[in-house]
Design an enzyme around this catalytic site. Structure first.
Site, short mmCIF file in Angstrom:
data_model
loop_
_atom_site.label_atom_id
_atom_site.label_comp_id
_atom_site.label_asym_id
_atom_site.label_seq_id
_atom_site.Cartn_x
_atom_site.Cartn_y
_atom_site.Cartn_z
N ARG A 181 0.47 17.78 -15.17
CA ARG A 181 1.60 16.85 -15.12
C ARG A 181 1.36 15.54 -15.87
O ARG A 181 2.31 14.79 -16.13
CB ARG A 181 1.95 16.52 -13.67
CG ARG A 181 0.84 15.76 -12.94
CD ARG A 181 1.23 15.43 -11.51
NE ARG A 181 0.11 14.88 -10.76
CZ ARG A 181 0.22 14.40 -9.53
NH1 ARG A 181 1.39 14.41 -8.91
NH2 ARG A 181 -0.84 13.92 -8.90
N ARG A 208 19.23 -5.59 -7.03
CA ARG A 208 19.43 -4.47 -7.95
C ARG A 208 20.89 -4.23 -8.31
O ARG A 208 21.26 -3.15 -8.78
CB ARG A 208 18.83 -3.20 -7.34
CG ARG A 208 17.32 -3.26 -7.16
CD ARG A 208 16.57 -3.51 -8.46
NE ARG A 208 15.12 -3.39 -8.28
CZ ARG A 208 14.23 -3.45 -9.26
NH1 ARG A 208 14.64 -3.65 -10.50
NH2 ARG A 208 12.94 -3.33 -9.01
#
Length: 254
Positions: A181, A208
């Site tokens: 990965r 955010r």
């Protein structure tokens, strides 16, 4: 958009297999569980004066809204913590890492140690501003032209195909998933269960989302803002009086 597998020839005449990949712009957030209500906030606050009777009290919206506004205005935050919302988020890894920066969530994420990852990668859509202008701390983002979008699409897809080819090549050779990965980009899609309470969620939303009417205007990356907007929609539906007070007092967590 799906890019089909192909055999490509390099300038030196060698060939390489490039796997099929999927380019995706959509970021999704689903509310999968909750124990969130405005009445729960009031009961948590009332226990300080009503004791065990607070849990059995039934109050109308006028009383609930008034007390919640008082709590929000006075920054009495702990009554907003006695609830939970669990979201299922499907987003590129770099966006999920933005969520983890807040250290407020309980997380369980899809693991590339235990399963093969799919060849699904993020690419911005045509509505996403591409160019950054200004100095650090005062950046503005402006749209690109068609050549800019073509460049982003071509550059990302080439990188993704090369990365996933090498990932698959290592898996086929028996290399452990946890090592294979390492070649995958942070634009790879992942899935996460994320749980928080209303107080923490309000803090997250204040940072955010970009709202000109906020007491402290924030300028988040657009991809994490997409996550926040979908969470706020569910928060406002579950706890409308709390959300109304959050808006009224500058979108600041108490």
């Amino acid at each position: 958009m799906t890019i089909s597998p192909a055999i490509e020839t390099a300038p030196d005449g060698s060939t390489a297999f490039t796997p099929e990949i999927e380019l995706r712009s959509e970021i999704t957030v689903e509310l999968v569980d909750h124990t969130a209500s405005d009445l729960g906030v009031v009961r948590a606050a009332r226990v300080s004066t009503a004791g065990e009777e607070a849990h059995r009290e039934e109050r109308g919206d006028d009383y609930i809204g008034g007390l919640i506004r008082y709590l929000m205005r006075s920054r009495h935050g702990s009554p907003f913590e006695h609830n939970s919302m669990t979201f299922l988020v499907h987003a590129p890894i770099f966006t999920i890492r933005h969520m983890m920066r807040h250290r407020m969530w309980s997380f369980n994420e899809e693991s590339a140690r235990y399963k093969d990852l799919k060849s699904v990668f993020y690419v911005p859509d045509r509505e996403r501003a591409l160019k950054q202008i200004g100095k650090p701390g005062h950046y503005q983002y402006v749209p690109g032209d068609e050549q800019d979008y073509d460049l982003v699409s071509t550059a990302t897809s080439e990188a993704y195909r090369a990365a996933f080819r090498e990932y698959q090549r290592m898996l086929d050779a028996g290399i452990a998933r946890e090592l294979a990965r390492v070649v995958l980009p942070v634009a790879t899609y992942s899935t996460v269960y994320a749980t928080c309470n209303a107080r923490s969620l309000m803090h997250f939303l204040g940072l955010r989302t970009n709202r000109a009417d906020a007491a402290y205007v924030s300028h988040p990356q657009r991809e994490i803002e997409v996550v926040a907007e979908q969470m706020e929609e569910q928060f406002a539906r579950l706890m409308p009086l709390t959300h109304e007070a959050f808006e009224k007092f500058g979108r600041v967590s108490p």
